[in-house]
Scaffold this motif. Sequence first.
Motif, PDB file in Angstrom:
ATOM      1  N   PRO A 147     -10.760   5.477  -5.681  1.00  0.00           N
ATOM      2  CA  PRO A 147     -10.441   6.714  -4.960  1.00  0.00           C
ATOM      3  C   PRO A 147     -11.625   7.680  -4.821  1.00  0.00           C
ATOM      4  CG  PRO A 147      -8.733   6.213  -6.567  1.00  0.00           C
ATOM      5  CD  PRO A 147      -9.836   5.228  -6.788  1.00  0.00           C
ATOM      6  N   ALA A 148     -12.415   7.830  -5.873  1.00  0.00           N
ATOM      7  CA  ALA A 148     -13.557   8.750  -5.805  1.00  0.00           C
ATOM      8  C   ALA A 148     -14.618   8.228  -4.835  1.00  0.00           C
ATOM      9  CB  ALA A 148     -14.149   8.971  -7.193  1.00  0.00           C
ATOM     10  N   ASP A 149     -14.849   6.913  -4.845  1.00  0.00           N
ATOM     11  CA  ASP A 149     -15.796   6.329  -3.898  1.00  0.00           C
ATOM     12  C   ASP A 149     -15.295   6.490  -2.466  1.00  0.00           C
ATOM     13  OD1 ASP A 149     -17.813   5.471  -5.630  1.00  0.00           O
ATOM     14  OD2 ASP A 149     -16.811   3.563  -6.016  1.00  0.00           O
ATOM     15  N   ARG A 150     -14.011   6.288  -2.256  1.00  0.00           N
ATOM     16  CA  ARG A 150     -13.450   6.447  -0.906  1.00  0.00           C
ATOM     17  C   ARG A 150     -13.609   7.896  -0.432  1.00  0.00           C
ATOM     18  NH1 ARG A 150      -9.712   2.799  -2.958  1.00  0.00           N
ATOM     19  NH2 ARG A 150      -8.140   4.399  -3.315  1.00  0.00           N
ATOM     20  N   ARG A 151     -13.397   8.862  -1.333  1.00  0.00           N
ATOM     21  CA  ARG A 151     -13.610  10.266  -0.965  1.00  0.00           C
ATOM     22  C   ARG A 151     -15.070  10.511  -0.595  1.00  0.00           C
ATOM     23  NH1 ARG A 151     -10.052  11.065  -5.149  1.00  0.00           N
ATOM     24  NH2 ARG A 151     -11.719  11.504  -6.626  1.00  0.00           N
ATOM     25  N   PHE A 152     -15.987   9.941  -1.402  1.00  0.00           N
ATOM     26  CA  PHE A 152     -17.423  10.073  -1.099  1.00  0.00           C
ATOM     27  C   PHE A 152     -17.730   9.480   0.274  1.00  0.00           C
ATOM     28  CE2 PHE A 152     -21.515   7.766  -1.113  1.00  0.00           C
ATOM     29  CZ  PHE A 152     -22.375   8.848  -1.112  1.00  0.00           C
ATOM     30  N   LEU A 153     -17.245   8.264   0.521  1.00  0.00           N
ATOM     31  CA  LEU A 153     -17.499   7.603   1.804  1.00  0.00           C
ATOM     32  C   LEU A 153     -16.866   8.376   2.961  1.00  0.00           C
ATOM     33  CD1 LEU A 153     -17.047   3.892   0.693  1.00  0.00           C
ATOM     34  CD2 LEU A 153     -19.208   5.030   1.303  1.00  0.00           C
ATOM     35  N   ASP A 154     -15.683   8.919   2.756  1.00  0.00           N
ATOM     36  CA  ASP A 154     -15.023   9.705   3.806  1.00  0.00           C
ATOM     37  C   ASP A 154     -15.794  10.984   4.108  1.00  0.00           C
ATOM     38  OD1 ASP A 154     -13.005   7.856   4.185  1.00  0.00           O
ATOM     39  OD2 ASP A 154     -11.538   8.929   2.948  1.00  0.00           O
ATOM     40  N   ARG A 155     -16.260  11.654   3.054  1.00  0.00           N
ATOM     41  CA  ARG A 155     -17.038  12.880   3.267  1.00  0.00           C
ATOM     42  C   ARG A 155     -18.350  12.585   3.983  1.00  0.00           C
ATOM     43  NH1 ARG A 155     -17.255  16.575  -1.938  1.00  0.00           N
ATOM     44  NH2 ARG A 155     -17.954  18.080  -0.376  1.00  0.00           N
ATOM     45  N   LEU A 156     -18.994  11.479   3.599  1.00  0.00           N
ATOM     46  CA  LEU A 156     -20.220  11.093   4.269  1.00  0.00           C
ATOM     47  C   LEU A 156     -19.956  10.759   5.733  1.00  0.00           C
ATOM     48  CD1 LEU A 156     -23.257  10.459   4.184  1.00  0.00           C
ATOM     49  CD2 LEU A 156     -22.641   8.132   3.444  1.00  0.00           C
ATOM     50  N   ALA A 157     -18.904   9.991   5.995  1.00  0.00           N
ATOM     51  CA  ALA A 157     -18.557   9.642   7.378  1.00  0.00           C
ATOM     52  C   ALA A 157     -18.267  10.900   8.197  1.00  0.00           C
ATOM     53  CB  ALA A 157     -17.359   8.695   7.402  1.00  0.00           C
ATOM     54  N   GLY A 158     -17.584  11.859   7.598  1.00  0.00           N
ATOM     55  CA  GLY A 158     -17.322  13.113   8.295  1.00  0.00           C
ATOM     56  C   GLY A 158     -18.612  13.862   8.609  1.00  0.00           C
ATOM     57  N   ALA A 159     -19.529  13.913   7.635  1.00  0.00           N
ATOM     58  CA  ALA A 159     -20.814  14.600   7.858  1.00  0.00           C
ATOM     59  C   ALA A 159     -21.634  13.893   8.925  1.00  0.00           C
ATOM     60  CB  ALA A 159     -21.589  14.684   6.547  1.00  0.00           C
ATOM     61  N   LEU A 160     -21.486  12.580   9.022  1.00  0.00           N
ATOM     62  CA  LEU A 160     -22.199  11.799  10.022  1.00  0.00           C
ATOM     63  C   LEU A 160     -21.468  11.773  11.359  1.00  0.00           C
ATOM     64  CD1 LEU A 160     -23.334   8.811   7.779  1.00  0.00           C
ATOM     65  CD2 LEU A 160     -24.824  10.552   8.831  1.00  0.00           C
ATOM     66  N   ASP A 161     -20.377  12.506  11.445  1.00  0.00           N
ATOM     67  CA  ASP A 161     -19.568  12.605  12.671  1.00  0.00           C
ATOM     68  C   ASP A 161     -19.058  11.224  13.111  1.00  0.00           C
ATOM     69  OD1 ASP A 161     -18.251  14.078  14.603  1.00  0.00           O
ATOM     70  OD2 ASP A 161     -19.931  13.999  16.021  1.00  0.00           O
ATOM     71  N   LEU A 162     -18.608  10.446  12.129  1.00  0.00           N
ATOM     72  CA  LEU A 162     -18.041   9.127  12.423  1.00  0.00           C
ATOM     73  C   LEU A 162     -16.524   9.146  12.348  1.00  0.00           C
ATOM     74  CD1 LEU A 162     -20.579   6.923  10.468  1.00  0.00           C
ATOM     75  CD2 LEU A 162     -20.380   7.181  12.949  1.00  0.00           C
ATOM     76  N   ARG A 163     -15.941  10.240  11.929  1.00  0.00           N
ATOM     77  CA  ARG A 163     -14.478  10.344  11.834  1.00  0.00           C
ATOM     78  C   ARG A 163     -14.015  11.552  12.612  1.00  0.00           C
ATOM     79  NH1 ARG A 163     -15.586   7.130   7.960  1.00  0.00           N
ATOM     80  NH2 ARG A 163     -14.269   5.599   7.151  1.00  0.00           N
TER      81      ARG A 163
END
Length: 163
Positions: A147-163
């Motif tokens: 779960p913590a890794d998924r949150r990290f990956l989601d936050r990164l994807a959001g910052a990269l404007d991929l979501r």
Amino acid sequence: MSHSVAGEPPSAGRRAAPLTTAVYSAAEWDLLTELPGRVLVAAASPGPGRPPRGIAAGLAGLDAVAAGRAFDSDLIRAVVTAIYARHDGAADRGERLTDLVDLLAAARAAVRVLRRRADPADSAAYRQWVESVAARVCRAGGTSPGPADRRFLDRLAGALDLR
């Protein structure tokens, strides 16, 4: 003999910048070439709810960065070339590279630079490639991200404007 974009020969002792990199300021280019390494370090670093990573995770991240050499994007190939050409210790600034807030801010700044300067296809490819570096680190050893890794990956994807 290589020539600059304007057609003049490059200054003595310097090669003309490839057309891909010529559109970026030095600060913008540093941001784009440092971000993959920063992402690798952040993804490999333990954090709240995130497990410590072993050597395999670091190697997976390095492999993901190196895989950029085979991408169809001139921008990604130029970034990887610049990463491997560095001899100034820029890749060894790990102590400040793992702060998540700074990392996400850098990712957002890179997106703004890419919006202004990059071909849309190169921009999308770069952002997906950077995200893939983190994903490969978080999935190293055949485990699925917690779960913590998924949150990290989601936050990164959001910052990269991929979501």
